[in-house]
Design a protein around this motif. Structure first.
Motif, short mmCIF file in Angstrom:
data_model
loop_
_atom_site.label_atom_id
_atom_site.label_comp_id
_atom_site.label_asym_id
_atom_site.label_seq_id
_atom_site.Cartn_x
_atom_site.Cartn_y
_atom_site.Cartn_z
N GLN A 11 115.04 -35.05 -1.91
CA GLN A 11 115.87 -35.61 -0.53
C GLN A 11 117.20 -34.87 -0.23
N ASN A 12 117.68 -34.23 -1.40
CA ASN A 12 119.04 -33.51 -1.26
C ASN A 12 119.21 -32.18 -1.31
N GLY A 13 118.23 -31.65 -1.62
CA GLY A 13 118.08 -29.98 -1.52
C GLY A 13 118.17 -29.48 -2.99
N ASP A 14 117.73 -28.42 -3.17
CA ASP A 14 118.02 -28.00 -4.69
C ASP A 14 119.07 -26.97 -4.52
N THR A 15 120.02 -26.75 -3.59
CA THR A 15 121.10 -26.04 -3.54
C THR A 15 122.30 -26.61 -3.48
N VAL A 16 123.15 -26.63 -4.28
CA VAL A 16 124.57 -27.29 -4.37
C VAL A 16 125.89 -26.53 -4.48
N ALA A 17 126.64 -26.35 -3.49
CA ALA A 17 127.64 -25.84 -3.61
C ALA A 17 127.55 -24.32 -4.19
N GLY A 18 126.50 -23.75 -3.52
CA GLY A 18 125.96 -22.40 -3.67
C GLY A 18 125.31 -21.89 -5.10
N LYS A 19 124.95 -23.08 -5.67
CA LYS A 19 124.23 -22.96 -6.76
C LYS A 19 122.92 -23.36 -6.75
N LYS A 20 121.93 -22.78 -7.27
CA LYS A 20 120.46 -23.55 -7.04
C LYS A 20 120.17 -24.20 -8.42
N ILE A 21 120.00 -25.37 -8.06
CA ILE A 21 119.64 -26.39 -9.18
C ILE A 21 118.36 -26.21 -9.76
N GLN A 22 118.20 -25.98 -11.22
CA GLN A 22 117.26 -25.98 -11.77
C GLN A 22 117.10 -27.35 -13.03
N ASP B 106 121.92 -16.03 -13.38
CA ASP B 106 122.27 -17.02 -14.24
C ASP B 106 123.57 -17.98 -13.70
N GLY B 107 124.39 -17.10 -13.04
CA GLY B 107 125.52 -17.64 -12.68
C GLY B 107 125.27 -18.78 -11.20
N ALA B 108 124.18 -18.00 -10.77
CA ALA B 108 124.00 -18.93 -9.29
C ALA B 108 122.96 -20.05 -9.53
N THR B 109 122.69 -20.21 -10.88
CA THR B 109 121.77 -21.27 -11.23
C THR B 109 122.65 -22.23 -11.92
N PHE B 110 122.39 -23.56 -11.52
CA PHE B 110 122.89 -24.67 -12.24
C PHE B 110 121.66 -25.47 -13.06
N LYS B 111 121.88 -25.54 -14.45
CA LYS B 111 120.76 -26.02 -15.10
C LYS B 111 121.09 -27.40 -15.69
N ILE B 112 120.05 -28.51 -15.25
CA ILE B 112 120.15 -29.79 -15.72
C ILE B 112 118.93 -29.73 -16.72
N GLY B 113 119.21 -30.17 -18.15
CA GLY B 113 118.21 -30.31 -19.03
C GLY B 113 118.05 -31.65 -19.36
N LEU B 114 116.70 -32.11 -18.94
CA LEU B 114 116.42 -33.51 -18.65
C LEU B 114 115.75 -33.88 -19.98
N ILE B 115 115.99 -34.73 -20.77
CA ILE B 115 115.13 -34.96 -21.87
C ILE B 115 114.73 -36.54 -21.80
N LEU B 116 113.53 -36.73 -21.81
CA LEU B 116 112.88 -37.87 -21.58
C LEU B 116 111.72 -38.42 -22.52
N PRO B 117 111.49 -39.45 -22.75
CA PRO B 117 110.16 -39.67 -23.56
C PRO B 117 109.00 -39.71 -22.41
N MET B 118 108.29 -38.77 -22.49
CA MET B 118 107.22 -38.71 -21.53
C MET B 118 105.99 -39.04 -22.22
N THR B 119 105.91 -39.11 -23.51
CA THR B 119 104.81 -39.54 -24.41
C THR B 119 105.43 -40.56 -25.38
N GLY B 120 104.36 -41.29 -26.04
CA GLY B 120 104.92 -42.45 -26.81
C GLY B 120 105.31 -43.51 -26.45
N GLN B 121 105.73 -44.69 -26.98
CA GLN B 121 106.12 -46.10 -26.61
C GLN B 121 106.75 -46.19 -25.34
N GLN B 122 107.80 -45.23 -25.01
CA GLN B 122 108.66 -45.49 -23.88
C GLN B 122 108.21 -44.59 -22.85
#
Ligand code: VNL
Length: 390
Positions: A58-69, A25-41
């Motif tokens: 383009q920029n890789g999924d490891t940043v400052a030693g953390k795996k981006i999720q 967990d400590g080695a993972t950096f989590k980004i919660g991306l909430i979007l309108p994938m269905t519906g009007q928008q």
């Protein structure tokens, strides 16, 4: 084996597993991306998801030693759902950053969660001025309607469009667009014949456009959210408003690059003000558009995609600057003041307001390389949000 020894062995295994888990967990950096994938928008969700994935490719999924999720959630364009998803992402997934937010009500509903959990919240789409004031943890990489509308309120009356009817979507960004456009229009000697507001959900533009025809203004100023522009354009042309001498103007949401090329020649000549055009003539933008189209079966990026792409940049660079240590406050501090070249042009996150400062361009729909584009012909540099009340 003795019973006590068995217990001890199990306990050790459990502790070992937990430790491995927490290191993971400590080695993972989590980004919660909430979007309108269905519906009007849904087009907004589709654009931002594609842009976020492109940025990572383009920029890789490891940043400052953390795996981006990247954890993507569909809020179906319903604010209560956005809020519930944000809560789950913070409590269960322990995300380091919340991001996305297709419409203003979704961003506003989530703001208290960002504040309570001290989680940075990167607004990539929603564009009502007040959003950044709803939580000190909000940073915005999209734009504000006030920025765009002021530019049009200056341009229109100076270009012979003095009598104007406004037609906006009846919620936050529409109210901002109407207010700031009218203020500047009047300051420049123009007048408002009528201000019309259409419902945000499932709007029927026909009765409103009929009214506009009867009022015979020089121009109709429109704000509708991304994805609704093509319907406005179609009905505007069907009613022969252009032939009746009424010019269509607005913020760039109406000539959205996601839809523009399918609007037909009737869209030619429409002038709008906005921060991004897929036709922005910079090397950085050409590279962005090409890569985006290549990765997405030719889909043209719109201003939502750019908000998402730049939002990822702000998150990545904040993680780097805080040396991978994370922590909401450290990340937030490293997001403030970032300055860089976006595909839109130069861009800056104002440390005081946490809002975006960028150029606003005046653009005219023209055919370029066989396709309809918002071609930039003038620029107002480094525009701060005029809609800040403190
Ligand atoms: C908003 C503003 C949404 C501008 C938009 O499209 C837009 C908003 C979804 O703040 O809700 O183009």
């Amino acid at each position: 084996m003795h019973k006590r020894q068995v217990f001890k062995a199990i306990a050790l295994v459990v502790i070992a597993l937990t430790a491995t888990q927490s290191i993971a967990d400590g080695a993972t950096f989590k980004i919660g991306l909430i979007l309108p994938m269905t519906g009007q928008q849904a087009s907004t969700g589709r654009q931002i998801e594609a842009a976020a994935k492109l940025y990572m490719a383009q920029n890789g999924d490891t940043v400052a030693g953390k795996k981006i999720q990247l954890i993507i959630k569909d809020d179906t364009t319903i604010p209560d759902v956005t809020k519930r998803l944000a809560q789950e992402l913070v409590v269960n997934d322990k995300v380091d950053v919340l991001a996305g937010f297709g419409i203003t009500p979704s961003a506003l509903a989530t703001a208290p969660i960002a504040t309570q959990s001290k989680t940075p919240m990167v607004v990539m789409a929603a564009a009502t001025s007040s959003i950044t004031q709803a939580s000190p943890y909000i940073v915005r990489t999209s734009f504000t309607l006030a920025q765009a509308a002021v530019a049009m309120g200056d341009w229109a009356p100076k270009n012979g469009l003095k009598k104007v009817v406004t037609l906006v979507s009846d919620y936050g960004p529409g109210i901002d667009a109407e207010k700031y456009f009218i203020e500047r229009l009047q300051l420049n000697g123009g007048q408002v014949a009528e201000s019309l507001r259409v419902p945000m959900r499932n709007p029927d533009f026909a009765p409103f456009l009929q009214k506009v025809r009867d009022l015979k203004p020089d121009a109709l100023f429109v704000f509708v959210p991304s994805g609704a522009g093509a319907a406005v354009m179609k009905q505007f042309l069907e009613r022969g408003m252009d032939k009746a001498g009424i010019k269509l103007i607005g913020t760039g949401d109406v000539t959205d690059d996601d839809q523009l090329n399918d609007m037909g020649d009737g869209a030619l000549g429409v002038v709008t003000s906005h921060h991004y055009s897929a036709a922005h003539p910079s090397a950085a933008n050409k590279k962005f558009v090409e890569a985006f189209q290549k990765a997405n079966k030719g889909m043209r990026p719109n201003f939502m995609a750019v908000g998402g792409y730049d939002g990822m940049r702000v998150i990545y660079e904040a993680l780097k600057a805080s040396k991978g240590q994370g922590g909401g406050d450290a990340l937030l501090a490293a997001m403030k003041g970032q300055i860089f070249e976006s595909p839109r042009g130069p861009m800056f996150i104002d440390s005081q307001t946490r809002d975006v400062v960028h150029n606003i361009y005046l653009r005219k729909v023209q055919r370029q390389d066989g396709q309809l584009h918002n071609v930039e012909f003038d620029v107002i540099k480094d525009v701060k949000d005029p809609g800040k009340t403190k």
